[in-house]
Write an enzyme that holds these catalytic residues in place. Structure first.
Site: not given
Lengths: 246, 578
Positions: B117, B237, B239, B249, B252, B283, B350, B392
């Site tokens: 990730f 954030q 994304h 979404l 990821e 991100r 996001h 994050r």
């Protein structure tokens, strides 16, 4: 690859909606009302319902949240079929688009029904992992083979939207029937190799309001927005109950 | 007259953090969960990719490496003591979820499988590491379902479709909440020793967002209106892989499994921005890279306003078994076949790193000095511990809700069993009642929907991936005008039963307040860090800005900013290269 990408922006279109309305503070019975809204080509039905609510009649009541088919809030009867309003594109629907609340549950207002009987059916099958109290818990995770994990994968996808249960003709006529969604959620545990509550659940589902009420109409499988093979899951539960083959 | 209930512990919100707290508190004291949605509708269910924990089931790993990645990913703004707590407890948290029945994907030898990730690396940045525990691309769904199953098993008491409107404070301590029952239009006072807010984020202030319609900052909004501070609101954030035009979404995990981002020339542009980990950079960096690719004319499509997520080289079996939902989103909503063509994507709003300030026991902070509000707790996206700092890392939100939901539940139960109910006035709901009544008065000229649409445009254009003093100043004056319009807009539907028009109107008010807090905090921070990028101050300035912002608003509408130093630890700030 960039050049081959298809054109995404098309022209706007007019959409006609026939929505079944019922306001308990005003109406004695439900009635259809007609609306016309302008839609983008990739609009979902939910976008059009929002246009009615936001710019025409703020009293239109519906539930919705995630708007992409994951939260399960906006199951409704769309042109006669159960679906999530956020998962059907208006360009794929014949007009006028009729929109009604899901059937078999008491209508509270417009497209909002009382979900409590549905969740009562869900809770009745003990939809949680039941483990043997005498078994000592391992320090790390329990092991489960990929094959055993695969066995119940399909029924873990359920989002409790009630599209299956409220498409079932048995459920419409018999409110005691636990309904497809409850059986799907029982299946998710009965076929989980870590669970030891299978017999308990099969006993519940062998009773008169359980799985045997299913007449394999397949409405539920057609209605499931998650593509769960609902009827197959019900058949597997029936078979397990019959042969006690766990 | 409002209905009255008395509990030891009241939890507001029934997503992952709220349900995890409920399991903990419910086993010890009399607990109720109050939620504006049915619990299973909560947005935790939309989280896809995974939950990181250094189980080392697949590759060598350690919780310290996870902590380092989290601190570096957060651009050194996270409090390192809190990050240590989260990354250490990650391992037991995942194992605990497995024991509750969560259907994780498995390795060949039957253990919990793990995958790569963004921003998660081995040995302090050497290479990507397989750390994310997952259940296909439905990990959040499985966490939400599993926690709800356990709550049902243990008989947790729920008040579904109750909307929180006020926090009851007695001499600086929390004594309960006031909530609106959506089915009846009636008010309920929940008198309690401990209250925990787990109400989620507020991404609906942006036009393109992955957030649900219902993510409107209700919890932080109520807190802000009480004059209590909100922390790090400038950090939001974006994304990098939201479906073009919609913002839905695409996890990821798509890049974790080998997906590649390409511009109009077919170039894998992340090679230029993050040479080591490329498409798996954090991100904020990937979203900025996309922004500049599009700005510099290398965007795809007739308007050159998106880039492509290319999965065409992946094994179709991997796509079907590990990324089934997100490929279906591309097919359903954009009519694109990911097995054969690139998926059009853009940055999508996001996750709020900022929120209600708390310590590691989820106790809410009264101010930047670290004093707490007795009896008041917050966890999950509505809270700011801070474990995510300025950005994050993917999967750390699911981890956050489970770890701090549990800690919050424990702390609130402990407080409830050692303290007394504070006396509240008999008409505790009266201010709420009068305020509600005022929303219908007058009959102003416009729809709140127009105000919301304008808010979302303004925030997207002026306060999203890239900001300047000028753009934020524009946003600020627009917001003032929108607040004025909002105060004149009126609710037309006067019905009591499921009056969702009044709900949406109130939600818009919270969104406007959250937008104000974000813009004012962002304008003051004259540096770039994590999700906050200032084109007019492009560097990170550790000498001045290694601190958290605390914004509060007084009764006369004046905002004030104060700052609290970041808690450092093992990791000194270094340049953030990947």
């Amino acid at each position: 690859m960039g050049q081959e990408q298809q054109e995404l922006s098309l022209t706007k279109m007019e959409v006609k909606l026939r929505i079944l309305r019922f306001n308990p503070e005003r109406d004695t019975e439900a009635h259809f009302e007609d609306y016309t809204v302008e839609a983008e080509p990739m609009d979902r039905l939910l976008d059009c319902l929002h246009k009615v609510k936001w710019y025409d009649d703020g009293s239109l009541a519906l539930r919705r949240s995630c708007a992409h088919g994951i939260c399960g809030s906006d199951a409704m009867v769309i042109n006669g079929k159960n679906a999530l309003a956020c998962k059907v594109l208006v360009q794929d629907l014949k007009q006028p688009i009729t929109v009604e609340p899901i059937r078999g549950l008491p209508v509270i207002k417009d497209l909002i029904v009382d979900m409590e009987p549905f969740f009562a059916g869900y809770r009745a099958v003990k939809p949680w992992l039941i483990t043997d109290d005498h078994e000592r818990e391992p320090e790390r995770e329990r092991l489960q083979s990929q094959l055993d994990r695969e066995r119940y994968d399909d029924t873990t996808k359920c989002i409790l939207c009630a599209a299956c249960t409220t498409s079932c003709p048995i459920f419409w006529s018999d409110e005691e029937y636990v309904g497809p969604a409850a059986i799907v959620n029982a299946h998710r545990f009965i076929f989980d190799s870590r669970d030891s509550g299978g017999r308990e659940r099969l006993e519940i589902l062998s009773q008169k309001d359980g799985a045997y009420k299913c007449r394999t109409a397949f409405n539920c499988t057609d209605a499931c927005p998650r593509g769960i093979k609902v009827t197959q899951a019900i058949q597997e539960v029936k078979r397990a109950a019959l042969f006690n083959s766990l | 007259m409002a209905h009255h209930h008395t509990y030891d512990a009241v939890i507001v919100g029934a997503g992952g953090a709220g349900l995890r707290a409920a399991l903990e508190a419910g086993s010890k004291v009399k607990t109720a969960v109050v939620s504006k949605l049915y619990p299973t509708r909560s947005h935790t269910g939309a989280a896809q990719g995974g939950m990181c924990a250094a189980l080392a089931n697949v590759e060598e790993d350690s919780w310290e490496w996870h902590a380092f990645d989290t601190v570096k990913g957060g651009d050194f703004l996270a409090d390192q003591d809190a990050v240590d707590v989260m990354c250490k407890e990650a391992v037991t948290s995942v194992l605990e979820l497995e024991k509750m029945g969560l259907p994780f994907n498995r390795t060949e030898d039957g253990r919990i499988d793990q995958r790569r990730f963004g921003g998660h690396t081995r040995n302090h940045g050497e290479a990507p590491v397989k750390r994310a525990c997952y259940a296909a691309d439905r990990t959040g769904h499985m966490i939400l379902q599993t926690l709800y199953q356990q709550c049902n098993k243990h008989g947790v008491e729920f008040y579904d479709e109750f909307f929180v409107l006020d926090l009851l404070m007695v001499e600086g301590s929390c004594a309960g909440i006031v909530a609106y029952e959506i089915a009846t239009g009636e008010l309920h006072v929940f008198h309690a020793k401990s209250v925990l807010f787990a109400t989620g984020g507020y991404g609906k202030m942006f036009k393109i967002t992955s957030n649900a319609h219902t993510l409107t900052g209700d919890g932080p909004g109520v807190v802000y209106r009480k004059g209590l501070p909100l922390e790090d609101m400038e950090f939001f954030q974006f994304h990098p892989t939201g479906l073009y035009g919609l913002g839905i979404l695409l996890s990821e995990a798509a890049r974790g499994e080998g997906g590649i981002l390409r511009n109009a020339d077919g170039e894998r542009f992340m090679e230029r921005y993050a040479p080591t980990i490329k498409d798996l950079a954090p991100r904020d960096m990937v979203s900025r890279a996309e922004f500049f690719e599009i700005k510099e004319g290398r965007g795809v499509g007739p308007k050159k306003d998106y880039v492509l997520l290319d999965l065409t080289h992946l094994d179709p079996h991997v796509i079907e078994t590990k990324l089934p939902d997100i490929t279906e989103f591309a097919r359903t909503y954009l009519n694109v076949e990911p097995l054969k063509e690139g998926v059009p994507i853009v940055p999508t709003a996001h996750y709020a790193m900022g929120g209600i300030p708390t310590n590691v026991d989820a106790e809410v902070l009264r101010d930047h000095t670290g004093q707490t509000v007795p009896g008041f707790y917050a966890a999950g996206e509505c809270a700011c511990v801070s474990v995510h700092g300025a950005n994050r890392l993917g999967t750390n939100s699911l981890l956050d809700i489970v770890v701090f939901g549990r800690r919050g539940g424990l702390a609130m139960a402990e407080h409830a069993s050692t303290s007394k109910l504070l006396p509240i006035p008999e008409d505790a709901a009266k201010p709420t009642e009068e305020w509600l009544a005022s929303l219908y008065d007058g009959g102003g000229p416009e729809f709140s929907a127009n105000i919301r649409a304008r808010l979302q445009e303004v925030m997207m254009d002026k306060a999203s991936v890239v900001r300047t003093d000028e753009s934020l100043g524009d946003a600020q004056s627009e917001l003032e005008a929108l607040q004025k319009r909002y105060s004149q807009a009126r609710v037309r539907d006067r019905s009591k039963i499921f009056n969702t028009e009044v709900i949406e109107h109130i939600e818009l008010g919270f969104l406007l307040d959250m937008a104000e807090a974000l813009v004012v905090s962002a304008r003051a921070r004259t540096e770039s860090r994590g999700g906050h990028y200032r084109e007019d101050h492009q560097l990170r300035e550790d000498d001045h800005w290694l601190k958290h912002s605390f914004i509060s608003r007084s009764g006369d509408g004046e905002t004030t900013l104060a700052y609290k130093d970041v808690t450092m630890g093992r990791y000194e700030p270094v340049e953030r290269k990947y």
